[in-house]
Design an enzyme around this catalytic site. Structure first.
Site, short mmCIF file in Angstrom:
data_model
loop_
_atom_site.label_atom_id
_atom_site.label_comp_id
_atom_site.label_asym_id
_atom_site.label_seq_id
_atom_site.Cartn_x
_atom_site.Cartn_y
_atom_site.Cartn_z
N GLN A 33 -14.13 -3.62 -6.20
CA GLN A 33 -13.61 -2.53 -7.03
C GLN A 33 -13.33 -3.00 -8.45
O GLN A 33 -13.16 -4.18 -8.70
CB GLN A 33 -12.30 -2.00 -6.42
N ASP A 88 -0.93 -2.25 -2.69
CA ASP A 88 0.14 -2.33 -3.70
C ASP A 88 1.50 -2.63 -3.08
O ASP A 88 2.44 -2.99 -3.77
CB ASP A 88 0.21 -1.06 -4.54
N GLU A 108 -6.25 -4.75 4.60
CA GLU A 108 -6.72 -4.49 3.23
C GLU A 108 -8.07 -5.18 3.05
O GLU A 108 -8.21 -6.36 3.37
CB GLU A 108 -5.70 -5.01 2.22
N ASP A 140 -12.30 -5.08 6.86
CA ASP A 140 -12.68 -3.68 6.73
C ASP A 140 -11.91 -2.86 7.75
O ASP A 140 -11.81 -3.24 8.93
CB ASP A 140 -14.18 -3.54 6.96
N GLY A 141 -11.33 -1.75 7.32
CA GLY A 141 -10.49 -0.95 8.21
C GLY A 141 -11.23 -0.44 9.43
O GLY A 141 -10.67 -0.43 10.54
N ASP A 158 -3.80 4.57 4.04
CA ASP A 158 -3.53 4.68 2.60
C ASP A 158 -4.83 4.41 1.87
O ASP A 158 -4.97 3.43 1.13
CB ASP A 158 -2.43 3.70 2.21
N THR A 160 -8.37 5.15 -0.47
CA THR A 160 -8.77 5.74 -1.74
C THR A 160 -9.59 6.99 -1.44
O THR A 160 -9.75 7.39 -0.28
CB THR A 160 -9.60 4.74 -2.55
N ASP A 161 -10.13 7.64 -2.46
CA ASP A 161 -10.98 8.80 -2.23
C ASP A 161 -12.25 8.39 -1.51
O ASP A 161 -12.64 7.21 -1.54
CB ASP A 161 -11.29 9.47 -3.57
#
EC number: 2.5.1.16
Length: 286
Positions: A33, A88, A108, A140-141, A158, A160-161
């Protein structure tokens, strides 16, 4: 990016929001990212991934309180919590406030996000990374929920888009894996975008989740920097009663937990499940 310039969010093509950049604290493209964090006089520190605002110091508490306390207090006796994403640390911070939780696992995909946020968003994590109940897994989730032997009472996605690295967390493979590692009566929640502008995202999640859970719905919260209206959170469980608990039960659990929140309260909990008619109509039509 230079200081004293404008940073424009790129989530939507025809409109959007901008922030004055008072000071760039960090900007780096990792393997996964493009991360930036900058200071803004109105919202404090702002973090964005791939041109999309993820969190700000000013309003993050709304998102994280609602993603955490709604499922945990609805469950009532959650011992094991899984957070997907959340680098975060603010989701972790809110979960650690529940003293009856025994283990907190956070998955994460990008270790760089965690190290970056520990340094540049200390108010978000507030030392929660050092909680003895916490375990960080860099993975990886989708892979984790389909391979782990652990089971959980609450899973918080949680994510991201649904673009780039976050896209896999909106797939049937992910939802099936979450059902696989949820204990009986467990609850899954996930951010699901701003439904006025991203209604297809909510409809897609509802359709997929309904294959694996008997009670699928949404709840909402108003978060200023998630541009375009009310933020929508997906809710899924096989215990249909948990979404309809009395205000007295939620109030008793809230009091017993000793929580002091800035946005969440038992009245907000109940009201959050009231959805706009346009979303009801869209869900009925599919």
């Amino acid at each position: 990016m230079a200081e004293n310039t404008m940073w424009h969010e790129t989530l939507h093509d025809q409109f959007g929001q901008y922030f004055a950049v008072d000071n760039v604290l960090y900007h780096e493209k990792t393997d996964h990212q493009d991360l930036i964090i900058f200071e803004n006089a109105a919202f404090g520190r702002v973090m964005a991934l791939d041109g999309v605002v993820q969190t700000t110091e000013r309003d993050e508490f709304i998102y994280h309180e609602m993603m955490t306390h709604v499922p945990l207090l609805a469950h009532g006796h959650a011992k094991h919590v899984l957070i997907i994403g959340g680098g975060d640390g603010a989701m972790l911070r809110e979960v650690t406030r529940h003293k009856n939780v025994e283990t907190i696992t956070m998955v994460e995909i990008d270790a760089g996000v965690v190290s970056f946020c520990r340094q540049y968003l200390p108010n978000h994590n507030a030392g929660s990374y050092d909680d003895p109940r916490f375990t960080l897994v860099i993975d990886d989730g989708v892979n984790f929920v389909n391979q782990t032997h652990q089971t959980f009472d609450v899973i918080i996605s949680d994510c991201t888009d649904p673009i780039g690295p976050g896209e896999s967390l909106f797939t049937s493979a992910f939802y099936e894996g979450c059902k696989r590692c949820l204990n009986p009566g467990g609850i899954f929640v996930a951010q699901n975008g701003v439904c006025f502008l991203q209604q297809d995202e909510a409809l897609d999640s509802h359709r997929k989740l309904s294959h694996y859970f008997s009670d699928v719905g949404f709840y909402q919260a108003a978060i200023p920097t998630y541009y375009g209206g009310i933020m929508t959170f997906a809710w899924a469980t096989n215990n249909d009663a948990l979404r309809h608990l009395s205000s007295e039960i939620i109030q008793a659990r809230f009091h017993a937990a000793g929580l002091k929140c800035r946005y969440y309260n038992p009245a907000i909990h109940a009201a959050a499940f009231a959805l706009p008619q346009y979303l009801h109509d869209a869900l009925s039509a599919q």
